[in-house]
Design an enzyme around this catalytic site. Structure first.
Site, PDB file in Angstrom:
ATOM      1  N   ASP A   1       0.834  -1.199   0.000  1.00  0.00           N
ATOM      2  CA  ASP A   1       0.000   0.000   0.000  1.00  0.00           C
ATOM      3  C   ASP A   1       0.872   1.255   0.000  1.00  0.00           C
ATOM      4  O   ASP A   1       1.989   1.247   0.521  1.00  0.00           O
ATOM      5  CB  ASP A   1      -0.903   0.027   1.236  1.00  0.00           C
ATOM      6  CG  ASP A   1      -1.917  -1.103   1.236  1.00  0.00           C
ATOM      7  OD1 ASP A   1      -2.228  -1.629   0.152  1.00  0.00           O
ATOM      8  OD2 ASP A   1      -2.384  -1.475   2.331  1.00  0.00           O
ATOM      9  N   SER A   2       0.353   2.331  -0.550  1.00  0.00           N
ATOM     10  CA  SER A   2       1.116   3.580  -0.596  1.00  0.00           C
ATOM     11  C   SER A   2       1.460   4.077   0.813  1.00  0.00           C
ATOM     12  O   SER A   2       2.502   4.705   1.027  1.00  0.00           O
ATOM     13  CB  SER A   2       0.334   4.657  -1.359  1.00  0.00           C
ATOM     14  OG  SER A   2      -0.923   4.885  -0.753  1.00  0.00           O
TER      15      SER A   2
END
EC number: 5.4.99.-
Length: 348
Positions: A119-120
């Site tokens: 995930d970012s």
């Protein structure tokens, strides 16, 4: 006058064989020396420029010959795909690729991809394949991964982490450390898990997260079997709790933290997430920070990491390198996507 004359005599007596040099002759000598120095500097610069022109093709040849699997350190912020683009651009820039002069030559392709989306908002190990190493990335998806996750009790969000919009708030003040430790066994072993709506999973060829951001109605994917090898509570300081999780492919830490909140009759979301290990690659030992994203550093890492892979995954010996005239013809970078059930492998 006497003092002046005495000084001249003394100076003269120290250099009895030295004839006085006319001012014009001294200037000529200085000019000649300067010209000589400038010529020498120009020669060095010329040689340096030539060496630079030679070094770029050599680096390009080395870059296109790299093959294998290594790991990089992904910081919080960029998506896994954005980080891979940044890595690719740094390597191409170092090798001077592509340049207009190569458009006249035979085309070559640099392949680079990652095996397992982070995930970012997460940081940690991102496994990267380059060259024929991209063929090994599928095995990275199904292999084990280890995470350190910090959850926040009392708040639920639409993304199941701190980047999303708060959708629910519940009390958590009566939850104890013993309560959390007592339910972890329910989430260990072979279990069923519903993946989050904001994910890399796809519907009709589009990511669920993309559809959600557009405001489209998206139905949750059905629960699917996943494996948790180990799960322990590292710290509890309400409303925050930290977990150490080792799991198999297709597992979502965000769903785990959310489910733990529900099991405790509250709610929870992920505040911090770090992937500390993927397969044999660890964050401390193997993940290259961005200041080491160079062709030489990656070549060394590929050599070191080759011993970490099982024998059946080892790449066969590569063919002898082609001539630099062929290798230097990289004009474009291809982009393709291999659809995985739970992650995305990208090859550039």
């Amino acid at each position: 006058m006497a003092a002046a004359e005495a000084g001249v005599v003394s100076s003269s007596s120290l250099k009895p064989d030295t004839a006085p040099v006319p001012e014009s002759a001294g200037m000529a000598a200085a000019t000649a020396a300067t010209s000589s120095a400038m010529a020498a500097a120009a020669a060095v610069a010329s040689r340096s420029g030539s060496e630079a022109r030679v070094s770029k093709p050599a680096l390009a040849t080395k870059l296109l010959s790299l093959s294998g699997v290594f790991a990089v350190h992904k910081p919080k912020g960029p998506t896994s795909a954005e980080l891979l683009n940044r890595l690719k651009e740094k390597l191409l820039a170092e090798a001077g690729m592509p340049s207009p002069e190569w458009t006249k030559r035979k085309k070559q392709t640099l392949k680079i991809g990652h095996g397992g989306t982070l995930d970012s908002a997460a940081r940690g190990v991102l496994v990267v394949g380059i060259g024929r190493g991209t063929k090994l990335l599928t095995s990275m998806l199904s292999g084990s991964k280890r995470y350190i996750a910090t959850g926040e009790l009392g708040k639920a969000t639409d993304t199941l982490d701190s980047t999303g919009k708060v959708t629910e708030e519940k009390p958590y003040d009566k939850i104890t450390q013993e309560d959390i430790e007592g339910i972890l066994q329910k989430f260990t072993g072979n279990i069923m898990q519903v993946p989050p709506l904001y994910s890399a999973l796809k519907k009709d060829g589009q990511r669920l997260s993309t559809l959600m951001k557009r405001g489209e109605v998206v139905e949750a994917k059905p629960a699917r079997p996943v494996t948790v090898y180990s799960l322990s509570l590292q710290k509890f300081q309400p409303p925050f709790f930290t977990l150490d999780v080792e799991c198999g492919g297709g597992f979502y830490i965000r769903s785990l933290v959310s489910d733990i909140g529900k099991e405790l009759s509250s709610c929870a979301n992920v505040l911090e997430l770090t992937r500390t290990k993927q397969g044999p690659f660890t964050l401390e030992e193997h993940a290259l920070p961005e200041d080491r994203w160079t062709i030489d550093d990656i070549a060394q890492s590929l050599e070191q990491c080759s011993s970490l892979l099982p024998a059946e995954m080892a790449l066969k010996k590569s063919k002898p390198e082609e001539s630099s005239e062929q290798v230097l013809s990289c004009e474009y970078i291809t982009l393709s996507e291999i659809k995985g059930e739970d992650d995305v492998i990208k090859t550039f």
